[in-house]
Design a protein around this motif. Structure first.
Motif, PDB file in Angstrom:
ATOM      1  N   THR A  85       0.827  -1.202   0.000  1.00  9.19           N
ATOM      2  CA  THR A  85       0.000   0.000   0.000  1.00  9.19           C
ATOM      3  C   THR A  85       0.864   1.257   0.000  1.00  9.19           C
ATOM      4  N   ALA A  88       2.215   1.576  -3.554  1.00  5.18           N
ATOM      5  CA  ALA A  88       1.279   1.523  -4.687  1.00  5.18           C
ATOM      6  C   ALA A  88      -0.104   2.016  -4.310  1.00  5.18           C
ATOM      7  N   HIS A  89      -0.180   2.952  -3.335  1.00  8.13           N
ATOM      8  CA  HIS A  89      -1.516   3.308  -2.851  1.00  8.13           C
ATOM      9  C   HIS A  89      -2.343   4.024  -3.910  1.00  8.13           C
ATOM     10  N   ARG A  90      -1.660   4.764  -4.835  1.00  6.54           N
ATOM     11  CA  ARG A  90      -2.440   5.424  -5.879  1.00  6.54           C
ATOM     12  C   ARG A  90      -3.117   4.406  -6.783  1.00  6.54           C
ATOM     13  N   ALA A  91      -2.370   3.354  -7.135  1.00  7.85           N
ATOM     14  CA  ALA A  91      -2.956   2.292  -7.964  1.00  7.85           C
ATOM     15  C   ALA A  91      -4.108   1.616  -7.231  1.00  7.85           C
ATOM     16  N   ILE A  92      -3.900   1.361  -5.936  1.00  7.04           N
ATOM     17  CA  ILE A  92      -4.947   0.688  -5.169  1.00  7.04           C
ATOM     18  C   ILE A  92      -6.183   1.562  -5.049  1.00  7.04           C
ATOM     19  N   GLU A  93      -5.933   2.863  -4.833  1.00  7.99           N
ATOM     20  CA  GLU A  93      -7.076   3.766  -4.654  1.00  7.99           C
ATOM     21  C   GLU A  93      -7.845   3.992  -5.943  1.00  7.99           C
ATOM     22  N   ARG A  94      -7.140   3.807  -7.092  1.00  8.23           N
ATOM     23  CA  ARG A  94      -7.796   4.055  -8.367  1.00  8.23           C
ATOM     24  C   ARG A  94      -9.040   3.180  -8.525  1.00  8.23           C
ATOM     25  N   VAL A  95      -8.964   1.958  -7.956  1.00  4.58           N
ATOM     26  CA  VAL A  95     -10.186   1.148  -7.907  1.00  4.58           C
ATOM     27  C   VAL A  95     -11.162   1.878  -6.984  1.00  4.58           C
ATOM     28  N   SER A  98     -12.161   1.481  -3.104  1.00  2.78           N
ATOM     29  CA  SER A  98     -11.429   0.257  -2.793  1.00  2.78           C
ATOM     30  C   SER A  98     -11.302   0.012  -1.288  1.00  2.78           C
TER      31      SER A  98
ATOM     32  N   LYS B 212       6.351  11.427  -3.089  1.00  6.93           N
ATOM     33  CA  LYS B 212       6.077  12.037  -4.396  1.00  6.93           C
ATOM     34  C   LYS B 212       6.545  13.483  -4.438  1.00  6.93           C
TER      35      LYS B 212
END
Lengths: 216, 216, 216
Positions: A85, A88-95, A98, B212
């Motif tokens: 997380t 890669a939290h941005r990827a996870i949040e994109r769902v 989530s 970031k």
């Protein structure tokens, strides 16, 4: 079948527990990222959110040390979710939504596994279902209390009720002596479906104020 | 040497535990004074901040009733710190950053004592270190939650990491069969040094946002 | 008398515990209604406020699974109080200061029952009194923490002190081998009276600031 059913039940419990640990750890870590905790704080929150429910269950049924303490796999699974997380939290949040969906999956898995374990420790069926519900909602409550928010379970939507529904299916299956694996799948699916539908359709339980119309 | 090493370890654990109890109780009482709690509230907070970590450890390893409940010395030590703080908090606060320094000392002592006791109860070494860390950070977490603040351990600075470093030294010493007293001193000093240096130099772990650049 | 005294003590403990469960559940449910929780949230808060103290006591003295988990009556009593509050909270609130009075009654009953049970598990008398106090204040603390309020017990008025007074009467009766039922009535009445008088007359313990005159 060569695998004894006691062994199968044990394996089933472990898999459910570790899967629930992972998704609750994701939900804890995402909540931590949102509140700008540092790296270690996020890992602590992952561990706490993932394992508080199971630890509470084990302490309450007298199964000490709790599985999450004596078995290093719970720690490693929770930390993996936390590290994932963090990076890669941005990827996870994109769902979309989530956090809430992970939370629903963790709720379902923990409610079922918690009820199974409570039954295995010979609690009476009603209290086993309650303990399954408590197991399911415990992690989220600790997560929210640590972030000084009123726990989501208390505020809105069908949450504890979904956990209780899943737990009651497990208890019913136990009383009818049905095989535990398919019962667990049905129970977890029911809990997950109720919770996700409640989120999507904004189902709400009444509050005392709403009973009186536009009470204030 | 006439003292058997089991007896020495027991005495060492008790002394570390009581010293940690005193300094954590000071930190709890000072936080209570700052939030203007009344006299009894300050004593309750002293007891809670001082003994929650040890109680959590003992409940989790199945050592009930916990030492802090069965042994009146933990209560008396915590109450003494609370009364002292109530009457002399200005003097105590004059030592700049005293709450944080007491907190660091309590963290070091509890992380070491918690790890020692978990090892004595035959937990596997990795989880003994984690339990030592949890013991160290438990009191501060309960103190902050009772005052409805997000626990310091989650927000900033090297905190849980310092506890974990001390705990890992204890575990390493245990695996190498080194004498426990000097190992405990080194472990507690390391934890204390890391924590105090982190405070003085404002060391921070990265948060997900800071990775970031100037994230917001 | 045909009833053996061990049996009578057991019945007395159960009745005190269930009565305390009911009134603490009312106080938890009323706090939940005020914060506009939904129906299930109110029930969860009823259960948590009512049973957290007893669960903490039982976990700490090693009496697992706790009575509130193994015995369905605690659940049913708490849920009845929650449902009653949900549908009749206006009537309940009309009794002025009812939340605080219910809370005082729960405090008295739990402090006495908690001390009795701790003595029955052979804790030393001082710690039995402390555990009785902790039992009494535990439910209210969890209730307030779940609603992200600084627990009432820490902030103001004579609260933990009232619980401790009742607990000490039970311990004194035990040390003097007096019959437990009348001692329990005296102890609970004393605790309740102190708490209600403190509310009515706005008795306060000093805070560290108030010791210095009009400190700010």
């Amino acid at each position: 079948m060569t695998i004894p059913s006691g062994e199968m039940l044990k394996t089933l419990l472990l898999v459910l527990d570790l899967a629930g640990t992972f998704v609750f750890a994701l939900s804890g870590a995402l909540a931590g990222v949102k509140r700008r905790l540092d790296f270690f704080g996020i890992l602590v929150l992952s561990f706490a959110a993932a394992n508080s429910g199971g630890i509470a269950r084990d302490v309450l049924i007298g199964a000490t040390p709790p599985a999450a303490i004596s078995d290093w796999r719970y720690l490693v699974v929770a930390l993996c979710a936390g590290v994932l997380t963090f990076f890669a939290h941005r990827a996870i949040e994109r769902v979309h939504g989530s956090v809430l969906v992970f939370d629903a999956a963790g709720l379902a898995l923990f409610a079922v596994a918690g009820t199974q374990k409570a039954l295995a420790f010979n609690l009476n069926p009603l209290m086993a279902a309650v303990l399954g519900m408590v197991t399911g909602i415990g992690g989220g409550i600790v997560r929210d209390v640590l972030l000084t928010e009123v726990p989501a379970v208390l505020r809105a939507e069908i949450y504890a009720l979904a956990a209780l529904a899943g737990a009651l299916v497990v208890v019913a299956g136990h009383l009818l002596s049905l095989p535990s694996a398919p019962v667990a799948v049905v129970a977890a699916s029911l809990c997950f479906a109720i919770r996700v539908l409640a989120l999507q359709r904004n189902w709400q339980l009444p509050s005392a104020a709403s009973r009186k119309g536009r009470g204030r």
